[in-house]
Motif scaffolding. Structure first.
Motif, PDB file in Angstrom:
ATOM      1  N   GLY A   8      16.037  78.269  60.338  1.00 46.87           N
ATOM      2  CA  GLY A   8      16.542  77.967  59.002  1.00 46.87           C
ATOM      3  C   GLY A   8      17.466  79.049  58.487  1.00 46.87           C
ATOM      4  N   GLY A   9      17.703  78.995  57.185  1.00 42.73           N
ATOM      5  CA  GLY A   9      18.618  79.941  56.565  1.00 42.73           C
ATOM      6  C   GLY A   9      19.983  79.320  56.339  1.00 42.73           C
ATOM      7  N   ARG A  10      20.708  79.874  55.394  1.00 46.03           N
ATOM      8  CA  ARG A  10      22.062  79.407  55.090  1.00 46.03           C
ATOM      9  C   ARG A  10      23.030  80.338  55.813  1.00 46.03           C
ATOM     10  N   ALA A  11      23.522  79.873  56.943  1.00 47.53           N
ATOM     11  CA  ALA A  11      24.348  80.700  57.812  1.00 47.53           C
ATOM     12  C   ALA A  11      25.827  80.516  57.490  1.00 47.53           C
ATOM     13  N   LEU A  12      26.569  81.620  57.526  1.00 49.01           N
ATOM     14  CA  LEU A  12      28.011  81.563  57.310  1.00 49.01           C
ATOM     15  C   LEU A  12      28.673  81.117  58.618  1.00 49.01           C
ATOM     16  N   ILE A  13      28.985  79.846  58.685  1.00 55.59           N
ATOM     17  CA  ILE A  13      29.634  79.253  59.847  1.00 55.59           C
ATOM     18  C   ILE A  13      31.050  78.884  59.431  1.00 55.59           C
ATOM     19  N   GLY A  14      32.022  79.576  59.993  1.00 52.76           N
ATOM     20  CA  GLY A  14      33.395  79.377  59.545  1.00 52.76           C
ATOM     21  C   GLY A  14      33.541  79.862  58.111  1.00 52.76           C
ATOM     22  N   SER A  15      33.886  78.949  57.220  1.00 52.74           N
ATOM     23  CA  SER A  15      34.053  79.297  55.799  1.00 52.74           C
ATOM     24  C   SER A  15      32.986  78.673  54.917  1.00 52.74           C
ATOM     25  N   GLU A  16      31.900  78.200  55.543  1.00 52.75           N
ATOM     26  CA  GLU A  16      30.863  77.519  54.768  1.00 52.75           C
ATOM     27  C   GLU A  16      29.490  78.097  55.070  1.00 52.75           C
ATOM     28  N   LEU A  17      28.607  78.018  54.068  1.00 53.39           N
ATOM     29  CA  LEU A  17      27.201  78.343  54.272  1.00 53.39           C
ATOM     30  C   LEU A  17      26.476  77.062  54.636  1.00 53.39           C
ATOM     31  N   VAL A  18      25.892  77.054  55.837  1.00 53.88           N
ATOM     32  CA  VAL A  18      25.308  75.841  56.403  1.00 53.88           C
ATOM     33  C   VAL A  18      23.839  76.085  56.703  1.00 53.88           C
ATOM     34  N   GLU A  19      22.987  75.167  56.293  1.00 54.10           N
ATOM     35  CA  GLU A  19      21.564  75.247  56.647  1.00 54.10           C
ATOM     36  C   GLU A  19      21.433  74.943  58.132  1.00 54.10           C
ATOM     37  N   THR A  20      21.010  75.933  58.887  1.00 53.08           N
ATOM     38  CA  THR A  20      20.929  75.735  60.332  1.00 53.08           C
ATOM     39  C   THR A  20      20.039  76.795  60.948  1.00 53.08           C
ATOM     40  N   SER A  21      19.788  76.683  62.244  1.00 57.54           N
ATOM     41  CA  SER A  21      19.036  77.683  63.002  1.00 57.54           C
ATOM     42  C   SER A  21      19.921  78.232  64.109  1.00 57.54           C
ATOM     43  N   LEU A  22      19.666  79.493  64.478  1.00 59.73           N
ATOM     44  CA  LEU A  22      20.452  80.147  65.519  1.00 59.73           C
ATOM     45  C   LEU A  22      19.551  80.600  66.657  1.00 59.73           C
ATOM     46  N   ALA A  23      20.067  80.505  67.866  1.00 60.55           N
ATOM     47  CA  ALA A  23      19.367  81.033  69.033  1.00 60.55           C
ATOM     48  C   ALA A  23      20.178  82.189  69.608  1.00 60.55           C
ATOM     49  N   VAL A  24      19.495  83.297  69.870  1.00 67.88           N
ATOM     50  CA  VAL A  24      20.119  84.491  70.439  1.00 67.88           C
ATOM     51  C   VAL A  24      19.554  84.702  71.834  1.00 67.88           C
ATOM     52  N   SER A  25      20.442  84.939  72.783  1.00 68.47           N
ATOM     53  CA  SER A  25      20.011  85.205  74.145  1.00 68.47           C
ATOM     54  C   SER A  25      20.797  86.399  74.675  1.00 68.47           C
ATOM     55  N   GLY A  26      20.094  87.408  75.145  1.00 69.40           N
ATOM     56  CA  GLY A  26      20.770  88.613  75.576  1.00 69.40           C
ATOM     57  C   GLY A  26      21.441  89.283  74.397  1.00 69.40           C
TER      58      GLY A  26
END
Length: 397
Positions: A8-26
């Motif tokens: 979750g969280g409101r992520a800054l994707i491009g020029s917008e804050l989007v409710e989404t989830s992120l996966a980090v690898s390495g």
């Protein structure tokens, strides 16, 4: 390295804050709008802002860790380790330590610049922040030209700036308070300081040719260059013709406009925004931002400033937060040639901040991920239970 899932969280994707989830690898962001999968570490980012890490291309607050009081020195390795903790805890995941090599002895001497560069190179693997060397060359420091040229050729300098504070030094000699501060910083007697300044000023005619030679050396080494405190449009044009494409703290609007009209990056200090004006009485950064005459904000002399300044710009209605944040992330990354960071996207370096922005002027940093590692966390309740580990993995281990 442990994979990380941000739920979750409101992520800054491009020029917008989007409710989404992120996966980090390495060290990188693996996926935006991702399922948790088998990530061993998960963080609850709900109700938080998820922002790219701050790229700080000019900060010299580390000098206070080296010399907290005039004449009181601490070991450089200790000072840099403390600085690393400070920058990370203020959301700065890429930091360029702006190191002044002046004609002065003392804090800004050649010996100190050498020790600092060597310490950064030696300690870099142990820092949480990606720590880089920004050399601020005082143009009257003619004796340093050959060694600086060698550093550039060897790839030891990450940013190179031309500084000329000689007019200010000469003007401040007659001001007792400012004079005492300068003399204390050098460790010289008052008489020796006067003699040194007179000698340096006497070589003024040799300075322009030295600038041209060093700019050519930096271009050859593909090192980005900045000019500091450009006072006139003509000065900015002259530096641009030498390949100096970053205008750092232009002192008036007409000079900043000259830079903007030709696509130069324009850097102002985030403390200027945070305090509502320059401590020197020069250009007001928020006015320049409102007029489209500032593309980058730097910490300058105060590491908390970039994070706080962006929220101040949003609260004051100067820019929406999504645009203000680019001044401390995407724009400085682009200006310094770091194409792998500054935005949240699959394949980009995983420099990520979780920020509680519920108090508009006092954002609270909850977590920092730098190059895929969780390096700062202020709220352990945000950690979610570990994903189940397949039995065959346990047996194999």
């Amino acid at each position: 390295m442990t994979d990380i899932f941000l739920e979750g969280g409101r992520a800054l994707i491009g020029s917008e804050l989007v409710e989404t989830s992120l996966a980090v690898s390495g060290t990188d962001i693996a996926q935006v709008d991702a399922p948790r999968g088998r990530a061993r570490l998960a963080i609850d980012a709900r109700n938080l802002l998820v922002l790219p890490g701050i790229v700080d291309l000019h900060g010299d607050a580390f000098e206070r860790q080296m010399m907290p009081r005039a004449g009181v020195d601490f070991p450089i390795d200790v000072a840099l380790a403390d600085t690393d903790r400070q920058v990370i805890s203020n959301g700065i995941t890429t930091v360029f330590h702006a190191t002044t090599w002046s004609w002065e002895p003392g804090l800004r001497s050649g010996d100190n610049a050498r020790r600092l560069l060597e310490a950064i190179e030696r300690q870099r693997p142990h820092f949480a922040a990606d720590t880089r060397f920004h050399l601020r060359h005082e143009t009257y420091n003619l004796d340093a030209e050959a060694e600086i040229g060698q550093w550039l050729a060897e790839g030891r300098v990450d940013l190179f700036a031309f500084n000329d504070h000689m007019d200010g030094v000469v003007a401040d000699i007659s001001n007792p308070r400012k004079r005492n501060r300068m003399v204390e910083r050098t460790g010289l007697s008052s008489e020796d300081f006067d003699r040194l300044v007179a000698h340096i000023v006497s070589r003024a005619a040799d300075v322009p040719a030295s600038i041209i030679r060093l700019a050519a050396a930096a271009r050859s080494a593909e090192v980005r260059m900045l000019s500091h405190d450009d006072a006139t449009p003509a000065m900015r044009r002259a530096f641009r013709e030498m390949g100096v494409t970053l205008a750092e703290f232009p002192v008036n609007e007409e000079t900043a406009r000259e830079a903007a009209n030709h696509g130069d990056a324009i850097v102002y200090g985030a403390p200027n925004v945070l305090r509502g004006g320059s401590h020197t009485g020069w250009t007001r950064a928020s006015d320049m931002i409102a007029k489209g005459l500032c593309s980058v904000l730097a910490s300058d002399y105060y590491y908390p400033a970039p994070l706080l300044a962006t929220f101040r710009l949003a609260a004051d209605g100067v820019l929406p937060l999504t645009e203000a944040w680019k001044l401390v992330s995407a724009a400085p990354a682009q200006a310094t040639g770091l194409a792998d960071r500054g935005t949240l996207a699959a394949g980009r370096r995983a420099d990520i901040l979780l920020v509680d922005g519920s108090e508009p002027l006092r954002p609270r940093l909850v977590a920092v991920i730098a190059a895929g590692k969780l390096v700062h966390l202020t709220d352990a309740t945000r950690l979610l239970g570990a994903a189940a580990t397949p039995r065959e993995t346990v047996v194999a281990a």
